[in-house]
Write a protein that holds these residues in place. Structure first.
Motif, PDB file in Angstrom:
ATOM      1  N   LEU A 111     -33.689 -11.838  27.531  1.00 19.61           N
ATOM      2  CA  LEU A 111     -33.416 -13.184  28.047  1.00 19.61           C
ATOM      3  C   LEU A 111     -32.008 -13.646  27.670  1.00 19.61           C
ATOM      4  O   LEU A 111     -31.321 -14.275  28.482  1.00 19.61           O
ATOM      5  N   SER A 112     -31.593 -13.346  26.471  1.00 13.46           N
ATOM      6  CA  SER A 112     -30.262 -13.738  26.009  1.00 13.46           C
ATOM      7  C   SER A 112     -29.169 -13.091  26.869  1.00 13.46           C
ATOM      8  O   SER A 112     -28.196 -13.740  27.245  1.00 13.46           O
ATOM      9  N   VAL A 113     -29.372 -11.826  27.196  1.00 10.43           N
ATOM     10  CA  VAL A 113     -28.373 -11.103  27.980  1.00 10.43           C
ATOM     11  C   VAL A 113     -28.457 -11.476  29.456  1.00 10.43           C
ATOM     12  O   VAL A 113     -27.446 -11.821  30.082  1.00 10.43           O
ATOM     13  N   TRP A 114     -29.659 -11.425  30.034  1.00 16.27           N
ATOM     14  CA  TRP A 114     -29.789 -11.591  31.483  1.00 16.27           C
ATOM     15  C   TRP A 114     -29.848 -13.045  31.939  1.00 16.27           C
ATOM     16  O   TRP A 114     -29.328 -13.379  32.995  1.00 16.27           O
ATOM     17  N   LEU A 115     -30.468 -13.912  31.156  1.00 14.02           N
ATOM     18  CA  LEU A 115     -30.615 -15.300  31.584  1.00 14.02           C
ATOM     19  C   LEU A 115     -29.466 -16.176  31.081  1.00 14.02           C
ATOM     20  O   LEU A 115     -28.899 -16.952  31.840  1.00 14.02           O
ATOM     21  N   GLU A 122     -23.053 -10.750  20.999  1.00 20.97           N
ATOM     22  CA  GLU A 122     -23.171 -12.208  20.843  1.00 20.97           C
ATOM     23  C   GLU A 122     -24.590 -12.604  20.447  1.00 20.97           C
ATOM     24  O   GLU A 122     -24.783 -13.510  19.631  1.00 20.97           O
ATOM     25  N   HIS A 123     -25.554 -11.933  21.048  1.00 22.95           N
ATOM     26  CA  HIS A 123     -26.950 -12.229  20.714  1.00 22.95           C
ATOM     27  C   HIS A 123     -27.209 -12.004  19.227  1.00 22.95           C
ATOM     28  O   HIS A 123     -27.753 -12.869  18.543  1.00 22.95           O
ATOM     29  N   PHE A 124     -26.811 -10.841  18.726  1.00 23.50           N
ATOM     30  CA  PHE A 124     -27.061 -10.534  17.313  1.00 23.50           C
ATOM     31  C   PHE A 124     -26.189 -11.370  16.382  1.00 23.50           C
ATOM     32  O   PHE A 124     -26.617 -11.739  15.284  1.00 23.50           O
ATOM     33  N   ALA A 125     -24.983 -11.715  16.809  1.00 22.66           N
ATOM     34  CA  ALA A 125     -24.104 -12.557  15.990  1.00 22.66           C
ATOM     35  C   ALA A 125     -24.688 -13.956  15.813  1.00 22.66           C
ATOM     36  O   ALA A 125     -24.461 -14.601  14.779  1.00 22.66           O
ATOM     37  N   ALA A 126     -25.449 -14.419  16.786  1.00 18.76           N
ATOM     38  CA  ALA A 126     -26.044 -15.759  16.700  1.00 18.76           C
ATOM     39  C   ALA A 126     -26.991 -15.885  15.506  1.00 18.76           C
ATOM     40  O   ALA A 126     -27.178 -16.983  14.967  1.00 18.76           O
TER      41      ALA A 126
END
Length: 163
Positions: A111-115, A122-126
């Motif tokens: 969801l983080s990547v596609w939506l 960026e997802h993991f850095a969050a």
């Protein structure tokens, strides 16, 4: 698997069948646990992002959502354990939670990547931000809930404490 290994794992008549049945049970329960909690989490997350974050900020919004989702996870796990008669063996309960956790992490990444349009990095850095770290801690609790509830239900066999 060699014969001595098989004999050690299946030393009692029906033990292999019981182990396989318990594992299938925990996989099924983990999948359903994920679906139930993720569905509610998706709904609550939408409300958090669209309504709460603009008014209260990300940290406060996360702290409001977390007890709601963990309470729902507790109820979902309890219902599934009872309904599916999930064994009270520690490894079946832990498997149930870890399967659900793995699916949750994969779904959140997708969801983080596609939506949202984040990169994987960026997802993991969050997770380095406080709201996301709190959310990840909540997800770890979500994974452990079936194990924590182990003492509340006894749907296992005589070998529950020995395996």
């Amino acid at each position: 698997m060699s014969s001595p290994d098989k004999d050690r794992l299946c030393s009692v008549e029906g033990t292999c069948i019981a182990l396989a049945s318990a594992m299938i049970q925990s996989i099924r329960a983990g999948l359903l646990y994920f679906v139930m909690v993720f569905s509610l989490g998706f709904l609550l997350g939408t409300v958090r992002v669209l309504v709460l974050i603009p008014r209260l900020g990300e940290l406060v919004s996360t702290c409001i959502e977390l007890p709601i989702i963990l309470s729902a996870a507790w109820l979902a796990s309890d219902w599934l354990i009872t309904r599916l008669q999930v064994s009270s063996q520690w490894w079946t309960r832990l498997s149930m939670g870890l399967i659900a956790f793995g699916l949750l992490m994969a779904a959140e990444l997708a969801l983080s990547v596609w939506l949202v349009g984040n990169t994987v990095q960026e997802h993991f850095a969050a997770y380095g931000t406080l709201p996301h770290a709190i959310g990840l801690a909540g997800q770890a609790v979500f994974a452990l809930i079936p194990l924590i509830q182990r003492g509340e239900h006894n749907h296992g066999t005589a070998m529950d404490d020995s395996v």
